[in-house]
Design a protein around this motif. Structure first.
Motif, PDB file in Angstrom:
ATOM      1  N   SER A   1     -13.208  -0.494 -32.684  1.00  0.00           N
ATOM      2  CA  SER A   1     -11.788  -0.284 -32.957  1.00  0.00           C
ATOM      3  C   SER A   1     -10.913  -1.088 -32.006  1.00  0.00           C
ATOM      4  O   SER A   1      -9.868  -1.612 -32.394  1.00  0.00           O
TER       5      SER A   1
ATOM      6  N   ALA B   1     -16.046  10.745 -37.084  1.00  0.00           N
ATOM      7  CA  ALA B   1     -14.722  10.855 -36.484  1.00  0.00           C
ATOM      8  C   ALA B   1     -14.211  12.274 -36.709  1.00  0.00           C
ATOM      9  O   ALA B   1     -14.578  12.931 -37.678  1.00  0.00           O
ATOM     10  N   LYS B   2     -13.383  12.725 -35.804  1.00  0.00           N
ATOM     11  CA  LYS B   2     -12.772  14.045 -35.932  1.00  0.00           C
ATOM     12  C   LYS B   2     -11.362  13.866 -36.492  1.00  0.00           C
ATOM     13  O   LYS B   2     -10.601  13.048 -36.009  1.00  0.00           O
ATOM     14  N   GLU B   3     -11.051  14.633 -37.521  1.00  0.00           N
ATOM     15  CA  GLU B   3      -9.710  14.602 -38.104  1.00  0.00           C
ATOM     16  C   GLU B   3      -8.940  15.810 -37.620  1.00  0.00           C
ATOM     17  O   GLU B   3      -9.483  16.907 -37.514  1.00  0.00           O
ATOM     18  N   TYR B   4      -7.657  15.609 -37.293  1.00  0.00           N
ATOM     19  CA  TYR B   4      -6.811  16.718 -36.893  1.00  0.00           C
ATOM     20  C   TYR B   4      -5.359  16.402 -37.230  1.00  0.00           C
ATOM     21  O   TYR B   4      -5.013  15.280 -37.550  1.00  0.00           O
TER      22      TYR B   4
ATOM     23  N   ASP C   1      -1.571  16.434 -35.687  1.00  0.00           N
ATOM     24  CA  ASP C   1      -0.886  16.511 -34.394  1.00  0.00           C
ATOM     25  C   ASP C   1       0.322  17.447 -34.471  1.00  0.00           C
ATOM     26  O   ASP C   1       0.623  18.018 -35.519  1.00  0.00           O
TER      27      ASP C   1
ATOM     28  N   LYS D   1      -4.267  12.686 -37.926  1.00  0.00           N
ATOM     29  CA  LYS D   1      -4.802  11.756 -36.929  1.00  0.00           C
ATOM     30  C   LYS D   1      -6.320  11.759 -37.000  1.00  0.00           C
ATOM     31  O   LYS D   1      -6.935  12.741 -37.403  1.00  0.00           O
ATOM     32  N   VAL D   2      -6.896  10.648 -36.574  1.00  0.00           N
ATOM     33  CA  VAL D   2      -8.351  10.521 -36.532  1.00  0.00           C
ATOM     34  C   VAL D   2      -8.737  10.169 -35.105  1.00  0.00           C
ATOM     35  O   VAL D   2      -8.121   9.306 -34.481  1.00  0.00           O
ATOM     36  N   LYS D   3      -9.741  10.866 -34.587  1.00  0.00           N
ATOM     37  CA  LYS D   3     -10.192  10.631 -33.217  1.00  0.00           C
ATOM     38  C   LYS D   3     -11.686  10.333 -33.251  1.00  0.00           C
ATOM     39  O   LYS D   3     -12.449  11.058 -33.886  1.00  0.00           O
ATOM     40  N   GLY D   4     -12.073   9.265 -32.579  1.00  0.00           N
ATOM     41  CA  GLY D   4     -13.489   8.912 -32.569  1.00  0.00           C
ATOM     42  C   GLY D   4     -13.817   8.017 -31.398  1.00  0.00           C
ATOM     43  O   GLY D   4     -14.084   6.843 -31.562  1.00  0.00           O
ATOM     44  N   ASN D   5     -13.777   8.569 -30.211  1.00  0.00           N
ATOM     45  CA  ASN D   5     -14.005   7.798 -29.002  1.00  0.00           C
ATOM     46  C   ASN D   5     -15.499   7.563 -28.792  1.00  0.00           C
ATOM     47  O   ASN D   5     -16.286   8.500 -28.802  1.00  0.00           O
TER      48      ASN D   5
ATOM     49  N   ASP E   1     -10.163  -1.593 -22.837  1.00  0.00           N
ATOM     50  CA  ASP E   1      -9.942  -0.221 -22.402  1.00  0.00           C
ATOM     51  C   ASP E   1     -10.232  -0.059 -20.908  1.00  0.00           C
ATOM     52  O   ASP E   1     -11.357  -0.240 -20.457  1.00  0.00           O
TER      53      ASP E   1
END
Length: 187
Positions: free
Chosen positions: A15, A80-83, A85, A91-95, A120
């Protein structure tokens, strides 16, 4: 900064690299990217890290992930985690930082040079740890975008900074021709 006989590995933060290339206005040809680093040294492994939306019927990144998997890249993915805000936006989170760091530390004893495709700043301690193990680290990102896509502390820690824009001619994909709308059929 590269030596033909050195063992090297690529660690691509998918990403982050995508965002940097997009900010510079070009697409990456991953076949050319791999060939470029095979030319620079003995490529031990090319890792690509990305999070995937599992519940989507079609994911725009899926064809790329499949192509990379079949063409010599070690794919590291996770759901990925969807949430939603506080403003009600999806939002999509996928670190993938931990997976990248663990792979880099595991492979370090068999490497001379690690190439990190990310800007990063969270990777600065990883770069420092690899250097303590005798591994040289190059970081590929860009300072030519507004704002720059690389954290200053990461750039300072790296043995070598490679400007992504300088690789455009070597690893960039030719822009796709814009499709002409179908000509209206004559009546």
């Amino acid at each position: 900064m590269f030596y033909k006989d050195e063992r090297l590995a690529l660690f691509i933060d998918g990403s982050n690299l995508y965002a940097a290339a997009k900010a510079l206005g070009f697409d990456i040809d991953y076949k050319l990217l791999r060939q470029e680093f095979e030319r620079r040294g003995k490529l031990v492994r090319a890792f690509y890290y990305t999070a995937l939306l599992e519940n989507e019927e079609y994911s725009p990144i899926r064809p790329l992930v499949d192509w990379l998997h079949y063409n010599g890249y070690a794919m590291v993915t996770k759901p990925a985690k969807e949430y939603t805000d506080s403003m009600g936006r999806r939002k999509v989170k996928g670190n993938m930082d931990i997976e990248l760091a663990v792979n880099a530390m595991e492979l370090a004893p068999r490497l001379d040079h690690a190439v990190l495709f990310s800007g990063d700043g969270d990777f600065r301690p990883l770069v420092e740890a690899l250097q303590r193990m005798g591994v040289r680290v190059s970081v590929v990102s860009t300072i030519r975008s507004q704002p720059p896509m690389i954290a200053d502390e990461l750039r300072r820690q790296a043995d070598n900074f490679i400007e992504l824009d300088a690789l455009r001619e070597v690893i960039g994909r030719p822009p796709r021709e814009a499709r002409e709308p179908e000509a209206a059929a004559e009546v």
